[in-house]
Structures are given as structure tokens and as C-alpha cells.
Design an enzyme around this catalytic site. Structure first.
Site, mmCIF file in Angstrom:
data_model
loop_
_atom_site.group_PDB
_atom_site.id
_atom_site.type_symbol
_atom_site.label_atom_id
_atom_site.label_comp_id
_atom_site.label_asym_id
_atom_site.label_seq_id
_atom_site.Cartn_x
_atom_site.Cartn_y
_atom_site.Cartn_z
ATOM 1 N N ALA A 12 0.985 -1.210 -0.247
ATOM 2 C CA ALA A 12 -0.055 0.080 0.310
ATOM 3 C C ALA A 12 0.748 1.230 -0.029
ATOM 4 O O ALA A 12 0.226 2.168 -0.457
ATOM 5 C CB ALA A 12 -1.226 0.034 1.227
ATOM 6 N N ASP A 65 9.618 -2.416 -8.837
ATOM 7 C CA ASP A 65 10.259 -3.315 -8.017
ATOM 8 C C ASP A 65 11.463 -2.571 -7.629
ATOM 9 O O ASP A 65 12.321 -1.738 -8.311
ATOM 10 C CB ASP A 65 10.992 -4.599 -8.891
ATOM 11 N N SER A 66 11.902 -2.412 -6.337
ATOM 12 C CA SER A 66 12.696 -1.635 -5.627
ATOM 13 C C SER A 66 13.436 -2.239 -4.364
ATOM 14 O O SER A 66 13.210 -3.439 -4.113
ATOM 15 C CB SER A 66 12.102 -0.406 -5.110
ATOM 16 N N GLY A 144 9.919 0.815 5.098
ATOM 17 C CA GLY A 144 11.027 -0.034 4.933
ATOM 18 C C GLY A 144 12.124 0.494 5.628
ATOM 19 O O GLY A 144 12.347 0.643 6.811
ATOM 20 N N TYR A 145 13.260 0.640 4.763
ATOM 21 C CA TYR A 145 14.675 0.924 5.257
ATOM 22 C C TYR A 145 14.775 2.611 5.487
ATOM 23 O O TYR A 145 15.694 3.133 6.035
ATOM 24 C CB TYR A 145 15.585 0.489 4.371
ATOM 25 N N ASP A 146 13.574 3.388 5.300
ATOM 26 C CA ASP A 146 13.766 4.700 5.491
ATOM 27 C C ASP A 146 14.295 5.361 6.883
ATOM 28 O O ASP A 146 14.953 6.400 6.736
ATOM 29 C CB ASP A 146 12.305 5.478 5.164
ATOM 30 N N HIS A 172 14.230 7.485 -5.412
ATOM 31 C CA HIS A 172 14.068 6.617 -6.518
ATOM 32 C C HIS A 172 12.778 6.354 -7.098
ATOM 33 O O HIS A 172 12.761 6.390 -8.393
ATOM 34 C CB HIS A 172 14.654 5.102 -6.126
ATOM 35 N N ARG A 173 11.836 6.204 -6.282
ATOM 36 C CA ARG A 173 10.559 5.884 -6.827
ATOM 37 C C ARG A 173 9.913 7.157 -7.606
ATOM 38 O O ARG A 173 9.490 7.312 -8.441
ATOM 39 C CB ARG A 173 9.660 5.705 -5.942
HETATM 40 P P1 IMP Z 1 9.569 -5.395 -3.408
HETATM 41 O O1 IMP Z 1 8.170 -4.913 -2.870
HETATM 42 O O2 IMP Z 1 9.917 -6.745 -3.935
HETATM 43 O O3 IMP Z 1 10.138 -4.345 -4.668
HETATM 44 O O4 IMP Z 1 10.511 -5.171 -2.321
HETATM 45 C C1 IMP Z 1 10.973 -3.905 -1.972
HETATM 46 C C2 IMP Z 1 12.144 -3.644 -1.069
HETATM 47 O O5 IMP Z 1 12.417 -2.582 -0.745
HETATM 48 C C3 IMP Z 1 11.311 -3.665 0.461
HETATM 49 O O6 IMP Z 1 11.962 -4.468 1.566
HETATM 50 C C4 IMP Z 1 10.867 -2.314 0.920
HETATM 51 O O7 IMP Z 1 10.700 -2.058 2.233
HETATM 52 C C5 IMP Z 1 12.211 -1.651 0.346
HETATM 53 N N1 IMP Z 1 12.073 -0.377 -0.291
HETATM 54 C C6 IMP Z 1 11.768 -0.137 -1.633
HETATM 55 N N2 IMP Z 1 11.411 1.113 -1.573
HETATM 56 C C7 IMP Z 1 11.592 1.558 -0.450
HETATM 57 C C8 IMP Z 1 11.716 3.157 -0.052
HETATM 58 O O8 IMP Z 1 11.174 4.047 -0.833
HETATM 59 N N3 IMP Z 1 11.914 3.261 1.260
HETATM 60 C C9 IMP Z 1 12.219 2.163 2.193
HETATM 61 N N4 IMP Z 1 12.188 1.061 1.638
HETATM 62 C C10 IMP Z 1 11.951 0.749 0.279
#
Ligand code: IMP
Length: 187
Positions: A12, A65-66, A144-146, A172-173
Site C-alpha cells: 500500500a 520493483d525496488s 522499509g529502510y527509510d 528513486h520512486r
Molecule cells: P519489492 O516489494 O519486492 O519491490 O521489495 C522492496 C523492498 O525494498 C522492501 O523491503 C521495501 O521495504 C524496500 N524499499 C523499496 N522502496 C523503499 C523506500 O522508498 N523506502 C524504504 N524501503 C524501500
């Protein structure tokens, strides 16, 4: 294919971030299964998810994918960021593993690959955000890692301490989404 694009994610946070950056997307309908991410790059995994969502819904599809990488770890965890601390790991566990593996001060890099799949078009936009691993968790925003990511543009704060607009301007996004939006409006 017609209609508003679907976003191939169950995250989300990603949907909300893309929405506020003006990328028109709807949540993936319940019941649509996303295939395992078996690609060897962010771009390959984004395409796998977007193709599956387009095929299942008959609509244009977008997928994000990030992930994050630390220079001290040879840019790991990279495409394994979501499952760094194990399959189904929480954001919290993944972040703690990064802190355990990489020393504070390590160079970090977020990557986002945003894939667009339509009838006869496939396009992937990839962008980065660079920063440094902080010595402690700070901030309640983002995900996430923010809380440990100090972006180069605001080194005194973590990504989780930035306002939405501040994060979007440098993330990045945000960068990938603006490239996609420009391409869509030029098409
Ligand atoms: P995906 O859903 O397989 O693309 O995994 C993304 C991973 O990278 C998850 O562990 C996210 O928490 C982390 N991640 C991706 N974008 C962000 C961000 O903008 N902030 C913090 N963590 C991110």
C-alpha cells in the site's frame, strides 16, 4: 488494452507514493496472484509482475520493483531487499539485519524499476537515490529502510523524517515515476 492501469503490488505504501506523484494506478484486484520474482535484476522483476497483472486483468499494468544496497556489502541486499532477513520478513527485521551487516556511514543506494506493460508496449524506467546508513533509527514517516537512510540531498535527516513532497522530489520512486509520467504524456 484500455482503462486505468493497475499497479501490480500488494504494498500500500508504493501505491500511495505513486498516486501522490500523479501516476494513475489502481490496486490489483483481489484474487490476482503475482508470480514469484525470479528475475536477476530490478527491471526483470518489475516486468514479471507487470506482465502478470496485465494478463490477468486485460488492463495496462504498472509494477514497481525496488530495494536497497550497501556499498560495504557489494550492493546487497539489492533485489533481495524484501526478504533480506528471510522469506516473509518484516520491514523491521530487514532493517535490523542491514544495521547488523553494514557499519554506520556505509554508502547506500535505493533503486526503483517501474515497468509499464500494455498490448504491444513494454517499457522500464530505472532510477536511484543515494545516501548513507545512519547510526540510529529516526523518523516515523515513509516505510522499509527509510528510518536509517540519510539521503545525500538532506544528510542531516533520514528519509523517514522528510515530508512527502521532500521524499518524492529525491527518491528513486519519484524519479522513476516522473520519467514514466513524461513518457506517457508524450505518447
Ligand atoms: P519489492 O516489494 O519486492 O519491490 O521489495 C522492496 C523492498 O525494498 C522492501 O523491503 C521495501 O521495504 C524496500 N524499499 C523499496 N522502496 C523503499 C523506500 O522508498 N523506502 C524504504 N524501503 C524501500
Amino acid at each position: 488494452m484500455t482503462g486505468r492501469p493497475v499497479l501490480a503490488t500488494r504494498n500500500a505504501h508504493k501505491l500511495r507514493e505513486l498516486e501522490r506523484m500523479g501516476v494513475p494506478a489502481e490496486p490489483l484486484p483481489d484474487g490476482v496472484e503475482l508470480p514469484p520474482e525470479t528475475g536477476d535484476s530490478f527491471a526483470a522483476n518489475a516486468l514479471i509482475k507487470a506482465r502478470a497483472a496485465a494478463a490477468a486483468t486485460g488492463r495496462p499494468a504498472l509494477a514497481d520493483d525496488s530495494g536497497i544496497g550497501a556499498e560495504a556489502l557489494g550492493w546487497a541486499p539489492g533485489i533481495r531487499s524484501a526478504r533480506y532477513a528471510g522469506e516473509g520478513a518484516t520491514d523491521e527485521a530487514n532493517l535490523e539485519k542491514l544495521r547488523a551487516q553494514a557499519p554506520a556511514g556505509s554508502r547506500l543506494r535505493y533503486t526503483c524499476a517501474l515497468a509499464w506493460v500494455d498490448d504491444n508496449t513494454e517499457h522500464v524506467f530505472t532510477a536511484h537515490c543515494h545516501g548513507v546508513l545512519g547510526p540510529e533509527r529516526r523518523g516515523e514517516r515513509g516505510f522499509g529502510y527509510d528510518p536509517v537512510f540519510h539521503p545525500d540531498e538532506h544528510p542531516e535527516r533520514t528519509m523517514a523524517e522528510l515530508g512527502d513532497g521532500e521524499k518524492d522530489a529525491i527518491s528513486h520512486r519519484g524519479r522513476a515515476a516522473r520519467a514514466l509520467a513524461a513518457w506517457l504524456s508524450a505518447g
